[in-house]
Design a protein around this motif. Structure first.
Motif, PDB file in Angstrom:
ATOM      1  N   VAL A 294      -0.982  27.311 -46.400  1.00 42.86           N
ATOM      2  CA  VAL A 294      -1.294  27.887 -47.712  1.00 42.86           C
ATOM      3  C   VAL A 294      -2.768  28.250 -47.757  1.00 42.86           C
ATOM      4  CG1 VAL A 294       0.534  26.629 -48.907  1.00 42.86           C
ATOM      5  CG2 VAL A 294      -1.730  25.594 -48.693  1.00 42.86           C
ATOM      6  N   GLN A 295      -3.077  29.248 -48.542  1.00 40.72           N
ATOM      7  CA  GLN A 295      -4.450  29.720 -48.695  1.00 40.72           C
ATOM      8  C   GLN A 295      -4.970  29.277 -50.065  1.00 40.72           C
ATOM      9  OE1 GLN A 295      -5.400  34.053 -48.862  1.00 40.72           O
ATOM     10  NE2 GLN A 295      -6.405  33.679 -46.879  1.00 40.72           N
ATOM     11  N   ILE A 296      -6.116  28.584 -50.053  1.00 36.21           N
ATOM     12  CA  ILE A 296      -6.681  28.020 -51.288  1.00 36.21           C
ATOM     13  C   ILE A 296      -8.024  28.680 -51.567  1.00 36.21           C
ATOM     14  CG2 ILE A 296      -7.508  25.907 -52.405  1.00 36.21           C
ATOM     15  CD1 ILE A 296      -5.614  24.343 -50.660  1.00 36.21           C
ATOM     16  N   ALA A 297      -8.222  29.046 -52.846  1.00 39.04           N
ATOM     17  CA  ALA A 297      -9.521  29.599 -53.247  1.00 39.04           C
ATOM     18  C   ALA A 297     -10.561  28.486 -53.270  1.00 39.04           C
ATOM     19  CB  ALA A 297      -9.408  30.252 -54.623  1.00 39.04           C
ATOM     20  N   THR A 298     -11.729  28.724 -52.677  1.00 41.00           N
ATOM     21  CA  THR A 298     -12.800  27.733 -52.641  1.00 41.00           C
ATOM     22  C   THR A 298     -13.675  27.846 -53.881  1.00 41.00           C
ATOM     23  OG1 THR A 298     -14.291  29.238 -51.475  1.00 41.00           O
ATOM     24  CG2 THR A 298     -12.834  27.837 -50.133  1.00 41.00           C
ATOM     25  N   LEU A 299     -14.551  26.865 -54.072  1.00 43.80           N
ATOM     26  CA  LEU A 299     -15.481  26.920 -55.194  1.00 43.80           C
ATOM     27  C   LEU A 299     -16.470  28.058 -55.025  1.00 43.80           C
ATOM     28  CD1 LEU A 299     -16.298  25.478 -57.827  1.00 43.80           C
ATOM     29  CD2 LEU A 299     -17.859  24.058 -56.478  1.00 43.80           C
ATOM     30  N   GLU A 300     -16.747  28.443 -53.780  1.00 39.55           N
ATOM     31  CA  GLU A 300     -17.662  29.562 -53.529  1.00 39.55           C
ATOM     32  C   GLU A 300     -17.119  30.882 -54.068  1.00 39.55           C
ATOM     33  OE1 GLU A 300     -16.834  27.211 -51.332  1.00 39.55           O
ATOM     34  OE2 GLU A 300     -18.210  27.149 -49.615  1.00 39.55           O
ATOM     35  N   SER A 301     -15.794  30.959 -54.271  1.00 36.32           N
ATOM     36  CA  SER A 301     -15.207  32.222 -54.742  1.00 36.32           C
ATOM     37  C   SER A 301     -15.697  32.593 -56.132  1.00 36.32           C
ATOM     38  CB  SER A 301     -13.678  32.120 -54.734  1.00 36.32           C
ATOM     39  OG  SER A 301     -13.235  31.135 -55.661  1.00 36.32           O
ATOM     40  N   GLU A 302     -16.299  31.646 -56.856  1.00 36.32           N
ATOM     41  CA  GLU A 302     -16.803  31.930 -58.200  1.00 36.32           C
ATOM     42  C   GLU A 302     -18.210  32.523 -58.173  1.00 36.32           C
ATOM     43  OE1 GLU A 302     -16.416  28.508 -60.665  1.00 36.32           O
ATOM     44  OE2 GLU A 302     -14.347  28.126 -60.074  1.00 36.32           O
ATOM     45  N   ARG A 303     -18.779  32.646 -56.996  1.00 35.58           N
ATOM     46  CA  ARG A 303     -20.122  33.224 -56.865  1.00 35.58           C
ATOM     47  C   ARG A 303     -19.995  34.667 -56.370  1.00 35.58           C
ATOM     48  NH1 ARG A 303     -23.550  29.734 -53.007  1.00 35.58           N
ATOM     49  NH2 ARG A 303     -25.299  30.596 -54.204  1.00 35.58           N
ATOM     50  N   GLU A 304     -20.708  35.557 -57.026  1.00 35.67           N
ATOM     51  CA  GLU A 304     -20.618  36.969 -56.676  1.00 35.67           C
ATOM     52  C   GLU A 304     -21.147  37.248 -55.282  1.00 35.67           C
ATOM     53  OE1 GLU A 304     -22.581  39.230 -59.642  1.00 35.67           O
ATOM     54  OE2 GLU A 304     -21.172  38.704 -61.264  1.00 35.67           O
ATOM     55  N   GLU A 305     -22.170  36.504 -54.843  1.00 38.49           N
ATOM     56  CA  GLU A 305     -22.796  36.802 -53.564  1.00 38.49           C
ATOM     57  C   GLU A 305     -22.074  36.170 -52.376  1.00 38.49           C
ATOM     58  OE1 GLU A 305     -25.051  33.296 -55.440  1.00 38.49           O
ATOM     59  OE2 GLU A 305     -24.003  35.129 -56.046  1.00 38.49           O
ATOM     60  N   THR A 306     -20.951  35.494 -52.593  1.00 36.53           N
ATOM     61  CA  THR A 306     -20.225  34.832 -51.498  1.00 36.53           C
ATOM     62  C   THR A 306     -19.485  35.850 -50.631  1.00 36.53           C
ATOM     63  OG1 THR A 306     -19.922  32.856 -52.850  1.00 36.53           O
ATOM     64  CG2 THR A 306     -18.466  33.107 -50.965  1.00 36.53           C
ATOM     65  N   ASP A 307     -19.567  35.656 -49.323  1.00 40.06           N
ATOM     66  CA  ASP A 307     -18.823  36.520 -48.395  1.00 40.06           C
ATOM     67  C   ASP A 307     -17.327  36.323 -48.587  1.00 40.06           C
ATOM     68  OD1 ASP A 307     -21.203  37.423 -47.358  1.00 40.06           O
ATOM     69  OD2 ASP A 307     -21.228  35.944 -45.739  1.00 40.06           O
ATOM     70  N   GLU A 308     -16.575  37.369 -48.297  1.00 38.34           N
ATOM     71  CA  GLU A 308     -15.125  37.322 -48.474  1.00 38.34           C
ATOM     72  C   GLU A 308     -14.495  36.222 -47.618  1.00 38.34           C
ATOM     73  OE1 GLU A 308     -11.671  38.287 -50.331  1.00 38.34           O
ATOM     74  OE2 GLU A 308     -13.685  39.091 -50.740  1.00 38.34           O
ATOM     75  N   ALA A 309     -15.050  35.979 -46.451  1.00 39.67           N
ATOM     76  CA  ALA A 309     -14.481  34.979 -45.550  1.00 39.67           C
ATOM     77  C   ALA A 309     -14.623  33.564 -46.094  1.00 39.67           C
ATOM     78  CB  ALA A 309     -15.141  35.078 -44.174  1.00 39.67           C
ATOM     79  N   ASP A 310     -15.597  33.363 -46.964  1.00 38.24           N
ATOM     80  CA  ASP A 310     -15.831  32.029 -47.519  1.00 38.24           C
ATOM     81  C   ASP A 310     -15.118  31.800 -48.839  1.00 38.24           C
ATOM     82  OD1 ASP A 310     -17.472  31.255 -45.415  1.00 38.24           O
ATOM     83  OD2 ASP A 310     -19.257  32.126 -46.352  1.00 38.24           O
ATOM     84  N   ARG A 311     -14.439  32.812 -49.343  1.00 38.65           N
ATOM     85  CA  ARG A 311     -13.784  32.690 -50.641  1.00 38.65           C
ATOM     86  C   ARG A 311     -12.431  31.963 -50.535  1.00 38.65           C
ATOM     87  NH1 ARG A 311     -15.786  35.783 -54.806  1.00 38.65           N
ATOM     88  NH2 ARG A 311     -17.540  37.115 -54.244  1.00 38.65           N
ATOM     89  N   TRP A 312     -11.912  31.878 -49.324  1.00 39.10           N
ATOM     90  CA  TRP A 312     -10.594  31.274 -49.139  1.00 39.10           C
ATOM     91  C   TRP A 312     -10.637  30.346 -47.933  1.00 39.10           C
ATOM     92  CZ3 TRP A 312      -7.144  32.532 -52.908  1.00 39.10           C
ATOM     93  CH2 TRP A 312      -7.422  33.686 -53.652  1.00 39.10           C
ATOM     94  N   VAL A 313      -9.756  29.362 -47.937  1.00 44.01           N
ATOM     95  CA  VAL A 313      -9.625  28.463 -46.806  1.00 44.01           C
ATOM     96  C   VAL A 313      -8.138  28.223 -46.567  1.00 44.01           C
ATOM     97  CG1 VAL A 313      -9.787  26.361 -48.226  1.00 44.01           C
ATOM     98  CG2 VAL A 313     -10.346  26.276 -45.797  1.00 44.01           C
ATOM     99  N   ASP A 314      -7.731  28.247 -45.306  1.00 45.86           N
ATOM    100  CA  ASP A 314      -6.331  28.007 -44.940  1.00 45.86           C
ATOM    101  C   ASP A 314      -6.102  26.511 -44.750  1.00 45.86           C
ATOM    102  OD1 ASP A 314      -5.708  30.686 -45.013  1.00 45.86           O
ATOM    103  OD2 ASP A 314      -6.159  30.998 -42.882  1.00 45.86           O
ATOM    104  N   VAL A 315      -5.055  26.005 -45.385  1.00 43.96           N
ATOM    105  CA  VAL A 315      -4.694  24.589 -45.271  1.00 43.96           C
ATOM    106  C   VAL A 315      -3.300  24.509 -44.649  1.00 43.96           C
ATOM    107  CG1 VAL A 315      -4.268  22.445 -46.507  1.00 43.96           C
ATOM    108  CG2 VAL A 315      -6.111  23.977 -47.258  1.00 43.96           C
TER     109      VAL A 315
END
Length: 398
Positions: A294-315
């Protein structure tokens, strides 16, 4: 009183070999205890005179030596507190020149009776404001504008307090001393007391034409916005100290400090435990049984300057995962306030059992139950072949 009539050591309550420091401390203690303005005894004045006489003799090495030999230390050749007046040195039996009780206390405790005029320019008080942050702001830090309402230097008089910019004039009531002395007569003589001058309020000077903007205070209330740098990893209750950003003091004096107390709001998805983030996700029964990713949205996804690769994490969910299983993703928590090292992201799985089935789904599940021999629920047997009821029967001797 003559030495034969009075034991000066007994009067002060000290031993005959008492040191000068012990005699001085005893005198201070006894003088405050028996002074007529403090004690209610009818003979307090006489006791106070004895204490004074005892101290005059024992604190002077020459007089003490004469007294210890049985001589008269108050005889000719020895001057009292008043210089040749014997014990009348406090102004002729406490009367002629006036008795200042304030001076007595100051002499005993090393204080200065005169306070003098107080300054109009003083340091301001510290201030405290609260700032609310999102969990992402607290975790990763930012520079946040904060609105505060504090005292600032009056823009009209630049802190002088005078409308025309002139310096304050000397108070004519206290002559610039900032205090006035009152004299009260008593059977001991004149007792002088000092208090702040009511005309100038202790400043020693008067502002002839106070500023209409600040009424002579040299400061006014004003709302302003400052940018506060908030480091990564803060939590609720942390305070940021900003020097000289608090209240400006009277007369345009130095500003106090500002403390910004941080309050972190609750998050809809994540909860924080120290440097770790925790979240709960629901997975279908079939996915838990078969395993999936499953793919989970990270806390970094709430920051505009976050790279797309860091917005999600695979579990990855292993095959046969049970409800309540906690999986860990390292380095996706909150940065530590001091070391900067990030905690972990804990993912707790909640396996969902379907509550509504259509005919086809029910048939498939029945078929699965038959294949797994799970069509009926039978109590689990022990290794001795006895179930729960069998063990209970044995326990009661059945």
């Amino acid at each position: 009183m003559s030495p034969s009539q009075t034991d000066y050591y007994e009067v002060l309550g000290v031993a005959r070999d008492a040191t000068p420091e012990q005699i001085k401390k005893a005198y201070r203690r006894m003088a405050m205890k028996v002074h007529p303005d403090v004690a209610a005894d009818a003979d307090s004045a006489e006791k106070f005179k004895q204490v004074q006489e005892a101290y005059e003799v024992l604190h002077d090495p020459n007089k003490r030596a004469v007294y210890d030999r049985g001589g008269d230390p108050m005889g000719s050749g020895f001057s009292g507190f008043g210089g040749g007046q014997g014990f009348d040195g406090f102004g002729g039996n406490f009367g002629g020149a006036g008795f200042d009780f304030t001076n007595l206390v100051d002499a005993m405790f090393g204080a200065q009776s005169s306070r003098g005029p107080r300054s109009r320019v003083r340091r301001g008080q510290d201030a405290l404001v609260r700032a609310q942050l999102t969990l992402a702001e607290a975790a990763f830090g930012l520079t946040k504008p904060i609105s505060i309402d504090t005292a600032v230097v009056c823009p009209t008089c630049a802190g002088k307090g005078s409308e025309d910019g002139q310096e304050p004039v000397t108070c004519t009531v206290c002559d610039g001393h900032g205090e006035i002395t009152q004299i009260q007569r008593s059977f001991l003589g004149d007792i002088r007391t000092s208090q702040a001058c009511p005309n100038c309020r202790g400043f020693g000077s008067i502002i002839a034409h106070p500023c209409t903007e600040c009424s002579g205070e040299g400061r006014v209330r004003h709302k302003r916005t400052i940018n506060v740098k908030i480091p990564a990893g803060v939590k609720s209750g942390n305070r940021i100290h900003l020097e000289a950003q608090g209240e400006v003091g009277p007369g345009g004096g130095q500003a106090g400090d500002l403390y910004v107390e941080l309050i972190v709001a609750n998050h809809e998805t994540f909860t924080r435990e120290d440097d770790n983030l925790e979240t709960v996700i629901r997975v279908p029964m079939t996915a838990a049984a078969l395993g999936t990713t499953v793919q989970i949205a990270t806390l970094e996804s709430e920051r505009e300057e976050t790279d797309e690769a860091d917005r999600w994490v695979d579990v990855e969910i292993p095959t046969g995962t049970q409800s309540g299983t906690r999986l860990v993703v390292e380095g996706r928590g909150v940065p530590n306030l001091r070391s900067g090292r990030r905690g972990e992201l804990g993912v707790t799985l909640l396996v969902q059992t379907p509550t509504k089935l259509d005919d086809e789904q029910r048939e498939l599940l029945l078929r699965l139950a038959e294949l797994r021999d799970e069509t009926s629920v039978v109590p689990k047997m022990t290794k001795h072949g006895k179930g729960v009821f069998g063990r209970l029967k044995e326990a009661f001797g059945g």
